[in-house]
Design a protein around this motif. Sequence first.
Motif, mmCIF file in Angstrom:
data_model
loop_
_atom_site.group_PDB
_atom_site.id
_atom_site.type_symbol
_atom_site.label_atom_id
_atom_site.label_comp_id
_atom_site.label_asym_id
_atom_site.label_seq_id
_atom_site.Cartn_x
_atom_site.Cartn_y
_atom_site.Cartn_z
ATOM 1 N N TYR A 73 0.865 -1.176 0.000
ATOM 2 C CA TYR A 73 0.000 0.000 0.000
ATOM 3 C C TYR A 73 0.902 1.226 0.000
ATOM 4 O O TYR A 73 2.074 1.136 0.381
ATOM 5 C CB TYR A 73 -0.911 0.006 1.241
ATOM 6 C CG TYR A 73 -1.984 -1.051 1.181
ATOM 7 C CD1 TYR A 73 -1.678 -2.400 1.332
ATOM 8 C CD2 TYR A 73 -3.316 -0.700 0.937
ATOM 9 C CE1 TYR A 73 -2.666 -3.366 1.248
ATOM 10 C CE2 TYR A 73 -4.306 -1.658 0.855
ATOM 11 C CZ TYR A 73 -3.969 -2.988 1.015
ATOM 12 O OH TYR A 73 -4.951 -3.953 0.928
ATOM 13 N N ARG A 74 0.369 2.342 -0.422
ATOM 14 C CA ARG A 74 1.168 3.564 -0.416
ATOM 15 C C ARG A 74 0.331 4.740 0.052
ATOM 16 O O ARG A 74 -0.895 4.752 -0.088
ATOM 17 C CB ARG A 74 1.761 3.851 -1.798
ATOM 18 C CG ARG A 74 0.739 4.202 -2.862
ATOM 19 C CD ARG A 74 1.417 4.333 -4.229
ATOM 20 N NE ARG A 74 0.473 4.692 -5.283
ATOM 21 C CZ ARG A 74 0.788 4.734 -6.579
ATOM 22 N NH1 ARG A 74 2.016 4.429 -6.983
ATOM 23 N NH2 ARG A 74 -0.138 5.081 -7.462
ATOM 24 N N GLN A 75 1.053 5.707 0.601
ATOM 25 C CA GLN A 75 0.389 6.923 1.064
ATOM 26 C C GLN A 75 1.231 8.117 0.671
ATOM 27 O O GLN A 75 2.382 8.256 1.120
ATOM 28 C CB GLN A 75 0.178 6.890 2.578
ATOM 29 C CG GLN A 75 -0.667 8.039 3.085
ATOM 30 C CD GLN A 75 -1.136 7.816 4.516
ATOM 31 O OE1 GLN A 75 -0.600 6.994 5.246
ATOM 32 N NE2 GLN A 75 -2.183 8.543 4.905
ATOM 33 N N ARG A 121 -4.136 6.299 2.391
ATOM 34 C CA ARG A 121 -3.389 5.112 2.027
ATOM 35 C C ARG A 121 -4.204 4.309 1.021
ATOM 36 O O ARG A 121 -5.421 4.144 1.179
ATOM 37 C CB ARG A 121 -3.072 4.274 3.259
ATOM 38 C CG ARG A 121 -2.023 3.208 3.045
ATOM 39 C CD ARG A 121 -1.632 2.545 4.353
ATOM 40 N NE ARG A 121 -1.025 3.503 5.287
ATOM 41 C CZ ARG A 121 -0.441 3.134 6.424
ATOM 42 N NH1 ARG A 121 -0.398 1.859 6.763
ATOM 43 N NH2 ARG A 121 0.072 4.042 7.219
ATOM 44 N N GLU A 122 -3.546 3.800 -0.008
ATOM 45 C CA GLU A 122 -4.243 3.069 -1.048
ATOM 46 C C GLU A 122 -3.513 1.789 -1.411
ATOM 47 O O GLU A 122 -2.295 1.682 -1.277
ATOM 48 C CB GLU A 122 -4.381 3.943 -2.310
ATOM 49 C CG GLU A 122 -3.063 4.340 -2.942
ATOM 50 C CD GLU A 122 -3.227 5.137 -4.227
ATOM 51 O OE1 GLU A 122 -4.365 5.444 -4.622
ATOM 52 O OE2 GLU A 122 -2.185 5.451 -4.853
ATOM 53 N N LEU A 123 -4.281 0.847 -1.906
ATOM 54 C CA LEU A 123 -3.713 -0.408 -2.382
ATOM 55 C C LEU A 123 -2.875 -0.161 -3.622
ATOM 56 O O LEU A 123 -3.287 0.566 -4.520
ATOM 57 C CB LEU A 123 -4.831 -1.390 -2.721
ATOM 58 C CG LEU A 123 -4.410 -2.652 -3.472
ATOM 59 C CD1 LEU A 123 -3.638 -3.595 -2.561
ATOM 60 C CD2 LEU A 123 -5.630 -3.350 -4.062
ATOM 61 N N TYR A 181 5.684 3.638 0.922
ATOM 62 C CA TYR A 181 5.133 2.334 0.562
ATOM 63 C C TYR A 181 5.181 1.425 1.792
ATOM 64 O O TYR A 181 6.241 1.247 2.399
ATOM 65 C CB TYR A 181 5.919 1.724 -0.589
ATOM 66 C CG TYR A 181 5.573 2.361 -1.920
ATOM 67 C CD1 TYR A 181 5.950 3.670 -2.201
ATOM 68 C CD2 TYR A 181 4.839 1.671 -2.887
ATOM 69 C CE1 TYR A 181 5.617 4.266 -3.398
ATOM 70 C CE2 TYR A 181 4.504 2.258 -4.086
ATOM 71 C CZ TYR A 181 4.888 3.560 -4.334
ATOM 72 O OH TYR A 181 4.549 4.150 -5.523
ATOM 73 N N ASN A 206 1.995 -5.024 3.823
ATOM 74 C CA ASN A 206 0.848 -5.459 4.631
ATOM 75 C C ASN A 206 0.707 -6.965 4.600
ATOM 76 O O ASN A 206 0.948 -7.602 3.576
ATOM 77 C CB ASN A 206 -0.426 -4.819 4.093
ATOM 78 C CG ASN A 206 -1.650 -5.247 4.874
ATOM 79 O OD1 ASN A 206 -2.354 -6.179 4.484
ATOM 80 N ND2 ASN A 206 -1.905 -4.569 5.977
ATOM 81 N N ARG A 209 -8.405 -5.804 0.280
ATOM 82 C CA ARG A 209 -8.335 -4.929 1.448
ATOM 83 C C ARG A 209 -7.204 -5.398 2.351
ATOM 84 O O ARG A 209 -6.790 -6.555 2.305
ATOM 85 C CB ARG A 209 -9.661 -4.919 2.201
ATOM 86 C CG ARG A 209 -10.091 -6.244 2.755
ATOM 87 C CD ARG A 209 -11.434 -6.116 3.485
ATOM 88 N NE ARG A 209 -11.813 -7.370 4.110
ATOM 89 C CZ ARG A 209 -12.514 -8.306 3.517
ATOM 90 N NH1 ARG A 209 -12.919 -8.127 2.273
ATOM 91 N NH2 ARG A 209 -12.821 -9.408 4.159
ATOM 92 N N PRO A 210 -6.692 -4.493 3.190
ATOM 93 C CA PRO A 210 -5.518 -4.850 3.990
ATOM 94 C C PRO A 210 -5.846 -5.731 5.176
ATOM 95 O O PRO A 210 -6.987 -5.783 5.642
ATOM 96 C CB PRO A 210 -5.008 -3.486 4.473
ATOM 97 C CG PRO A 210 -6.227 -2.634 4.519
ATOM 98 C CD PRO A 210 -7.065 -3.080 3.367
ATOM 99 N N TRP A 253 1.261 -4.477 9.535
ATOM 100 C CA TRP A 253 1.864 -3.433 8.725
ATOM 101 C C TRP A 253 3.354 -3.301 9.018
ATOM 102 O O TRP A 253 3.784 -3.448 10.166
ATOM 103 C CB TRP A 253 1.215 -2.070 9.018
ATOM 104 C CG TRP A 253 -0.198 -1.953 8.557
ATOM 105 C CD1 TRP A 253 -1.320 -2.154 9.302
ATOM 106 C CD2 TRP A 253 -0.643 -1.608 7.240
ATOM 107 N NE1 TRP A 253 -2.446 -1.943 8.538
ATOM 108 C CE2 TRP A 253 -2.055 -1.612 7.265
ATOM 109 C CE3 TRP A 253 0.004 -1.303 6.044
ATOM 110 C CZ2 TRP A 253 -2.835 -1.314 6.143
ATOM 111 C CZ3 TRP A 253 -0.768 -1.008 4.927
ATOM 112 C CH2 TRP A 253 -2.163 -1.010 4.984
#
Length: 120
Positions: free
Chosen positions: A37-39, A45-47, A93, A96, A105-106, A110
């Motif tokens: 995932y990244r933010q 935060r997104e897949l 990055y 997960n 989905r996560p 983490w």
Amino acid sequence: QVQLVESGGGLVQPGGSLRLSCAASGDIFSINAMGWYRQAPGKQRELVAAITRGGTTNYAGSVKGRFTISRDNAKDTVYLQMSSLKPEDTAVYYCNGNRWAVVARPGDYWGKGTLVTVSS
């Protein structure tokens, strides 16, 4: 408990490539899917991509054809090969881990994250 440790981030020019790694330790048998995932600053935060122990994958539309996720179950490591990088790929990055074979989905586990900066 599960520990996830990312490596491989850094500064890369637009159009360049980078490979991220995430090593899992601890109660690794409790993990099925692993993902990235990244933010980016100011964003949620997104897949990016995820993969199950059996090899089922899921990618965000923005990275399809440029990024490839893979895993080595024997090494309990997941990789993210990133190519044709764009400035908009700049983000922290995160690795997960999910107890279930879910790639949309996560899960609960983490890593601390690794910074990828795409800039000239």
